[in-house]
Design an enzyme around this catalytic site. Structure first.
Site, PDB file in Angstrom:
ATOM      1  CE  LYS A 166      -4.254  -1.655   2.034  1.00 37.01           C
ATOM      2  NZ  LYS A 166      -5.380  -1.334   3.040  1.00 37.01           N
TER       3      LYS A 166
ATOM      4  CE  LYS B 281      -4.939  -8.116  -1.291  1.00 33.31           C
ATOM      5  NZ  LYS B 281      -5.150  -7.721   0.110  1.00 33.31           N
TER       6      LYS B 281
ATOM      7  CE  LYS C 200     -13.994  -4.422   0.492  1.00 32.21           C
ATOM      8  NZ  LYS C 200     -13.968  -3.968   2.007  1.00 32.21           N
TER       9      LYS C 200
HETATM   10  P1  AMP Z   1     -10.995  -6.202   3.700  1.00 32.66           P
HETATM   11  O1  AMP Z   1     -11.950  -5.992   2.578  1.00 32.66           O
HETATM   12  O2  AMP Z   1      -9.554  -5.700   3.323  1.00 32.66           O
HETATM   13  O3  AMP Z   1     -11.336  -5.340   4.960  1.00 32.66           O
HETATM   14  O4  AMP Z   1     -11.098  -7.932   3.942  1.00 32.66           O
HETATM   15  C1  AMP Z   1     -12.097  -8.414   4.583  1.00 32.66           C
HETATM   16  C2  AMP Z   1     -11.711  -9.879   4.665  1.00 32.66           C
HETATM   17  O5  AMP Z   1     -11.763 -10.593   3.217  1.00 32.66           O
HETATM   18  C3  AMP Z   1     -10.227 -10.120   5.377  1.00 32.66           C
HETATM   19  O6  AMP Z   1     -10.382 -11.369   5.986  1.00 32.66           O
HETATM   20  C4  AMP Z   1      -9.487 -10.463   4.019  1.00 32.66           C
HETATM   21  O7  AMP Z   1      -8.510 -11.506   4.288  1.00 32.66           O
HETATM   22  C5  AMP Z   1     -10.564 -11.220   2.998  1.00 32.66           C
HETATM   23  N1  AMP Z   1      -9.981 -11.128   1.504  1.00 32.66           N
HETATM   24  C6  AMP Z   1      -9.689  -9.961   1.013  1.00 32.66           C
HETATM   25  N2  AMP Z   1      -9.423 -10.124  -0.148  1.00 32.66           N
HETATM   26  C7  AMP Z   1      -9.524 -11.383  -0.354  1.00 32.66           C
HETATM   27  C8  AMP Z   1      -9.223 -12.407  -1.648  1.00 32.66           C
HETATM   28  N3  AMP Z   1      -9.015 -11.965  -2.755  1.00 32.66           N
HETATM   29  N4  AMP Z   1      -9.439 -13.589  -1.613  1.00 32.66           N
HETATM   30  C9  AMP Z   1      -9.907 -14.006  -0.081  1.00 32.66           C
HETATM   31  N5  AMP Z   1     -10.059 -13.371   0.786  1.00 32.66           N
HETATM   32  C10 AMP Z   1     -10.021 -12.243   0.910  1.00 32.66           C
END
Ligand code: AMP
Ligand code: TRP
Length: 329
Positions: A112, A194, A197
């Site tokens: 980031k 990966k 968002k």
């Molecule tokens: P965040 O949107 O970064 O708050 O992520 C929320 C949850 O989704 C966390 O547990 C992340 O580890 C999981 N996560 C985010 N991106 C991915 C992805 N591409 N594949 C699997 N899990 C994900």
């Protein structure tokens, strides 16, 4: 020992199917087995700039997503991180025993901050201290997350042990809980990164995408140079990623999926995959629209979640302050 589950999602945009498969889907299953707290981590969200009006809206929308994926407020506490100030207080205390070198090693910070150049606030750097506080505040035993958060959970474990050895046994050392398949869903347009968002719209499917958008995105998804639907993450990373999504949408295992598409091409597989994703998301989208129409009910649920979390957090912080020697007795 009685298990306690804690996890959170940042209220930034609508979660995508990677968030769902890697995290939210597990939560909905686990809430039936363990006492659970599911947090909307708005303080984490502001480690990169957010529009205040949008952030407030995203907080409510994320609460609606939690309910729509099946979290049941009778079984778990759903609440907003900033409404329980003990998270910040503990984060400060843990920050004093975290090492700069430990934080510098965090992959998410490196990624980031590289993207943001000069525009990196200290909060992005100390983010793992806040995440450790979230987890340790409740004597969490299990932390269901996607693979990208493993390093942060590992650091929370290290800090729990360090605090315990410096100040006496205070925190439970948590365990991460990762899906066997699907802990890291990759971008549709690039299987090397990966799904995120902040990626291009064609790279992810959000939980609110309409059927025609889902079909278009899946049909455009990158595939490998082969032509068989075979699960091989090294030789066929793109198709294996799509198969992982199909596995989660249908419940079929990889062998069953391979058999289903023997002699058929990627086109047939993609059409079936799009249908399966549409069917997986349809009930979630219906519920999401219902919850979004009822902010009073959402408010009631978030109030109750905050009160339950506050009670636990307050009790724990009394012990922590005493162990560290803060304030007066
Ligand atoms: P965040 O949107 O970064 O708050 O992520 C929320 C949850 O989704 C966390 O547990 C992340 O580890 C999981 N996560 C985010 N991106 C991915 C992805 N591409 N594949 C699997 N899990 C994900
Ligand atoms: N950092 C996590 C993410 O971006 C969200 C999060 C914050 C979290 N605090 C947490 C996840 C505590 C699990 C436990 O995905």
């Amino acid at each position: 020992m009685k298990e306690l589950l804690f996890s959170g999602v940042q209220p930034t945009n609508v979660p995508h199917i990677g968030n769902y498969i890697g995290a939210l889907k597990q939560w909905a299953e686990l809430q039936h087995k363990h006492r659970s707290l599911f947090c909307i981590v708005d303080l984490h969200a502001i480690t990169v700039p957010q529009d205040p009006k949008k952030l407030r809206q995203n907080i409510l929308d994320t609460a609606a997503v939690y309910l729509a994926v099946g979290l049941d407020p009778k079984r778990c506490a759903i609440y907003v991180q900033s409404e329980v100030p003990e998270h910040v207080e503990l984060s400060w205390i843990l920050g004093t025993i975290m090492k700069i070198s430990e934080l510098e090693r965090m992959t998410q910070f490196k990624d980031k901050s590289k993207k943001r150049g000069e525009n990196v606030g200290v909060g992005l750097f100390t983010y793992p201290a806040l995440m450790a506080a979230d987890i340790l505040l409740y004597d969490t035993t299990l932390v269901p997350v996607g693979e990208d958060q493993m390093q942060h959970v590992e650091l929370a474990r290290t800090i729990a042990r360090r605090f315990n050895s410096n100040f006496g046994d205070t925190f439970t050392v948590p365990q991460p809980l990762i899906q066997k398949v699907g802990a890291r869903i990759m971008a549709l347009d690039d299987p090397k990164v990966k799904m995120s968002k902040s990626g291009a719209p064609v790279s992810f499917i959000s939980l609110t995408d309409e059927p025609d958008a889902i079909l278009k995105k899946i049909m455009r998804a990158v595939t490998d140079s082969g032509k068989d639907v075979v699960y091989d993450t090294v030789k066929q990373p793109a198709i294996s990623n799509l198969m992982t999504i199909y596995h989660h949408a249908t419940g079929k295992n990889m062998k069953e999926i391979e058999n289903e598409f023997t002699g058929k091409g990627y086109g047939d597989f993609k059409a079936a995959l799009a249908d399966a994703i549409i069917a997986m998301l349809a009930p979630i989208q219906t519920k999401l629209n219902e919850y979004k129409k009822d902010p009073t009910e959402l408010g009631r649920i978030l109030d109750a979640g905050r009160d339950a979390a506050s009670k636990l957090a307050g009790e724990k912080m009394k012990i922590v302050r005493e162990r560290v020697g803060l304030g007066r007795s």
